[in-house]
Motif scaffolding. Sequence first.
Motif, PDB file in Angstrom:
ATOM      1  N   CYS A 164       0.876  -1.186  -0.160  1.00 20.49           N
ATOM      2  CA  CYS A 164       0.037  -0.001  -0.237  1.00 20.49           C
ATOM      3  C   CYS A 164       0.873   1.353   0.022  1.00 20.49           C
ATOM      4  O   CYS A 164       1.726   1.374   0.715  1.00 20.49           O
ATOM      5  N   ALA A 165       0.553   2.204  -0.968  1.00 20.07           N
ATOM      6  CA  ALA A 165       1.617   3.495  -1.078  1.00 20.07           C
ATOM      7  C   ALA A 165       1.521   4.089   0.248  1.00 20.07           C
ATOM      8  O   ALA A 165       2.366   4.785   0.527  1.00 20.07           O
ATOM      9  N   ASN A 166       0.366   3.994   1.177  1.00 22.19           N
ATOM     10  CA  ASN A 166       0.365   4.942   2.072  1.00 22.19           C
ATOM     11  C   ASN A 166       0.777   4.376   3.293  1.00 22.19           C
ATOM     12  O   ASN A 166       0.687   4.650   4.528  1.00 22.19           O
ATOM     13  N   GLU A 167       1.392   3.066   3.260  1.00 15.51           N
ATOM     14  CA  GLU A 167       1.985   2.332   4.363  1.00 15.51           C
ATOM     15  C   GLU A 167       3.477   2.087   4.520  1.00 15.51           C
ATOM     16  O   GLU A 167       4.173   1.990   3.657  1.00 15.51           O
ATOM     17  N   SER A 168       3.860   2.474   5.612  1.00 11.46           N
ATOM     18  CA  SER A 168       5.366   2.402   5.707  1.00 11.46           C
ATOM     19  C   SER A 168       5.852   1.492   6.724  1.00 11.46           C
ATOM     20  O   SER A 168       5.618   1.769   7.915  1.00 11.46           O
ATOM     21  N   ARG A 169       6.589   0.357   6.561  1.00 13.02           N
ATOM     22  CA  ARG A 169       6.933  -0.670   7.263  1.00 13.02           C
ATOM     23  C   ARG A 169       7.829  -1.591   6.452  1.00 13.02           C
ATOM     24  O   ARG A 169       7.655  -1.658   5.132  1.00 13.02           O
ATOM     25  N   PRO A 170       8.856  -2.196   6.984  1.00 16.12           N
ATOM     26  CA  PRO A 170       9.859  -3.055   6.354  1.00 16.12           C
ATOM     27  C   PRO A 170       8.922  -4.289   5.745  1.00 16.12           C
ATOM     28  O   PRO A 170       7.930  -4.515   6.128  1.00 16.12           O
ATOM     29  N   GLY A 171       9.454  -4.585   4.571  1.00 15.85           N
ATOM     30  CA  GLY A 171       8.963  -5.779   3.808  1.00 15.85           C
ATOM     31  C   GLY A 171       8.066  -5.112   2.797  1.00 15.85           C
ATOM     32  O   GLY A 171       7.535  -6.180   2.195  1.00 15.85           O
ATOM     33  N   VAL A 172       7.651  -4.009   2.967  1.00 18.44           N
ATOM     34  CA  VAL A 172       6.848  -3.510   1.675  1.00 18.44           C
ATOM     35  C   VAL A 172       7.671  -2.710   0.555  1.00 18.44           C
ATOM     36  O   VAL A 172       8.514  -1.890   0.931  1.00 18.44           O
ATOM     37  N   ALA A 173       7.186  -2.799  -0.860  1.00 19.49           N
ATOM     38  CA  ALA A 173       8.032  -2.185  -1.761  1.00 19.49           C
ATOM     39  C   ALA A 173       7.151  -2.125  -3.002  1.00 19.49           C
ATOM     40  O   ALA A 173       6.212  -3.192  -3.111  1.00 19.49           O
ATOM     41  N   SER A 174       6.844  -1.341  -3.704  1.00 16.78           N
ATOM     42  CA  SER A 174       6.041  -1.190  -4.801  1.00 16.78           C
ATOM     43  C   SER A 174       6.524  -2.099  -6.218  1.00 16.78           C
ATOM     44  O   SER A 174       5.622  -2.270  -6.973  1.00 16.78           O
ATOM     45  N   ALA A 175       7.900  -2.345  -6.079  1.00 18.55           N
ATOM     46  CA  ALA A 175       8.174  -3.202  -7.304  1.00 18.55           C
ATOM     47  C   ALA A 175       9.570  -3.577  -6.866  1.00 18.55           C
ATOM     48  O   ALA A 175      10.222  -3.329  -5.772  1.00 18.55           O
ATOM     49  N   SER A 233       8.797   7.752  -1.440  1.00 17.93           N
ATOM     50  CA  SER A 233       8.511   6.828  -2.313  1.00 17.93           C
ATOM     51  C   SER A 233       7.033   6.571  -2.875  1.00 17.93           C
ATOM     52  O   SER A 233       7.027   6.183  -3.799  1.00 17.93           O
ATOM     53  N   GLY A 234       6.283   7.358  -2.050  1.00 12.58           N
ATOM     54  CA  GLY A 234       4.819   7.262  -2.851  1.00 12.58           C
ATOM     55  C   GLY A 234       4.800   8.208  -4.067  1.00 12.58           C
ATOM     56  O   GLY A 234       4.463   7.815  -5.053  1.00 12.58           O
ATOM     57  N   GLU A 235       5.613   9.468  -4.040  1.00 13.24           N
ATOM     58  CA  GLU A 235       5.883  10.287  -5.037  1.00 13.24           C
ATOM     59  C   GLU A 235       6.580   9.613  -6.270  1.00 13.24           C
ATOM     60  O   GLU A 235       6.483   9.901  -7.319  1.00 13.24           O
ATOM     61  N   LEU A 236       7.592   8.670  -5.961  1.00 13.14           N
ATOM     62  CA  LEU A 236       8.404   8.166  -6.907  1.00 13.14           C
ATOM     63  C   LEU A 236       7.956   6.866  -7.192  1.00 13.14           C
ATOM     64  O   LEU A 236       8.963   6.419  -8.165  1.00 13.14           O
ATOM     65  N   ALA A 237       7.229   6.394  -6.845  1.00 15.42           N
ATOM     66  CA  ALA A 237       6.513   4.948  -7.073  1.00 15.42           C
ATOM     67  C   ALA A 237       6.418   4.671  -8.529  1.00 15.42           C
ATOM     68  O   ALA A 237       6.619   3.772  -9.079  1.00 15.42           O
ATOM     69  N   GLY A 238       5.806   5.802  -9.210  1.00 12.68           N
ATOM     70  CA  GLY A 238       5.904   5.538 -10.604  1.00 12.68           C
ATOM     71  C   GLY A 238       7.205   5.486 -11.368  1.00 12.68           C
ATOM     72  O   GLY A 238       7.211   4.695 -12.367  1.00 12.68           O
ATOM     73  N   LEU A 239       8.077   6.167 -10.991  1.00 16.74           N
ATOM     74  CA  LEU A 239       9.586   6.094 -11.503  1.00 16.74           C
ATOM     75  C   LEU A 239       9.915   4.768 -11.209  1.00 16.74           C
ATOM     76  O   LEU A 239      10.889   4.064 -12.033  1.00 16.74           O
ATOM     77  N   LEU A 240       9.897   4.286  -9.821  1.00 19.57           N
ATOM     78  CA  LEU A 240      10.368   2.830  -9.669  1.00 19.57           C
ATOM     79  C   LEU A 240       9.715   1.744 -10.506  1.00 19.57           C
ATOM     80  O   LEU A 240      10.252   0.837 -10.795  1.00 19.57           O
ATOM     81  N   GLU A 241       8.285   2.069 -10.476  1.00 17.76           N
ATOM     82  CA  GLU A 241       7.849   0.914 -11.631  1.00 17.76           C
ATOM     83  C   GLU A 241       8.217   0.978 -13.080  1.00 17.76           C
ATOM     84  O   GLU A 241       8.136   0.016 -13.568  1.00 17.76           O
TER      85      GLU A 241
END
Length: 429
Positions: free
Chosen positions: A47-58, A277-285
Amino acid sequence: MMPTTALELTKHPCFHEEARGVCGRVHLPVAPACNVKCNYCDRRYDCANESRPGVASAVLSPVQALRYLERVVEQELRLSVVGIAGPGDPFANPDETLETLRGVRERYPQMLLCVSTNGLALPAHLDAVAALGVSHVTVTVNAVDPRIGQKIYAWAKDGKVIHRNLSAAELLLGRQLVAVRGLAERGIAVKVNTVVIPGVNEDHVPKVARTVAALGAAVHNCMAMVPNTGTPFADLPEPTPARIAALRELAGAHLPQMRHCQRCRADAVGLLGEDRSGELAGLLEACAGELPLSTEGRPYVAAATQEGVLVNRHLGEADRFQVWGPAPGGGFRLVEERDAPAPGGGPERWRELARVLADCRAVLVSGVGEGPRALLEDAGVLPVEMGGFIELGLQAVYAGKGVAVLKRRGSGAGCSRGTQCRGDGTGCG
């Protein structure tokens, strides 16, 4: 390689609180596999709104990670640290981790290199980590008594052997102690994270701090457990800020305490407290969707399919592959079908498959193991995990982008606070 003595070591915001507002970090998510199952962890969702270890958008390959880093550096000028923190464990993915660190060190010698790990597989790589100039390592140590540890870990995987219960806890603890001491002996700053789990290890936290301090750890971080839906600890309460503060005071008698932890995602980027990370999620993906391999001389794409419409076979299950290519006038055409190598044979089976698909730039599959993936990528064939129509996969591969969209994990439903998430960050961990 730049020696760590030439680096500005105080620019790590997790180890030095005074750097938190001026020095940023970026986590490169290149390590999807994990070798320990913690009873509080669920890595299936993002979830882009969640900050915890083990979470990544890609998840990125090492080549993709360097491309992503280049673009992030252009936007986030205050970066001082490049780290690898999952979304699995860096040393359950040692080849990807070390290759990425090596590339960053060569291209950005001024950056601090950092790794966050459970420590199980780290001892075998201590010399490699030191040789690359990694200056900071975080090891998560939740117990220094295996009888407590066995309540926290469901299993630990050492090579091909899976240990459970007390055996898992004993194995993990032994490796962690070796890792912390080995890092300190090599001049690497060690931070120990301890996840505080009510009724399980909270009274044990000061002993953890005392034990790792004797091994050379420099900083200790007490982290409140975030209850995750569907895990064995889902119904345990999250420790209160007052309880965490009290434990920090007790543990602080043995080690300096980190009091500004943000429970960072595996793709965190920016300043602590100002994660982008939310702002740059599109770049990461977008970077995750770019083909990391040369396509020269590889006009085709293979697909593991049962009926010829959907990508729905795991690489290891497929007995044949459809081979597709561009059609005159647009679209795609089926070129032929090719038999897969017979099961068995270990790594040689995947080398033979690479020869079978030597003119293919990618192979679309519903799943693939880390070993076969590495062998195919080395041979120039990119395994793309996805579900859905073959045509969508072909469009993404031939466009050289968008592959990440095909393999994104579910979102929202797996958040630590479940239905409390309203899409604006309210209620997230």
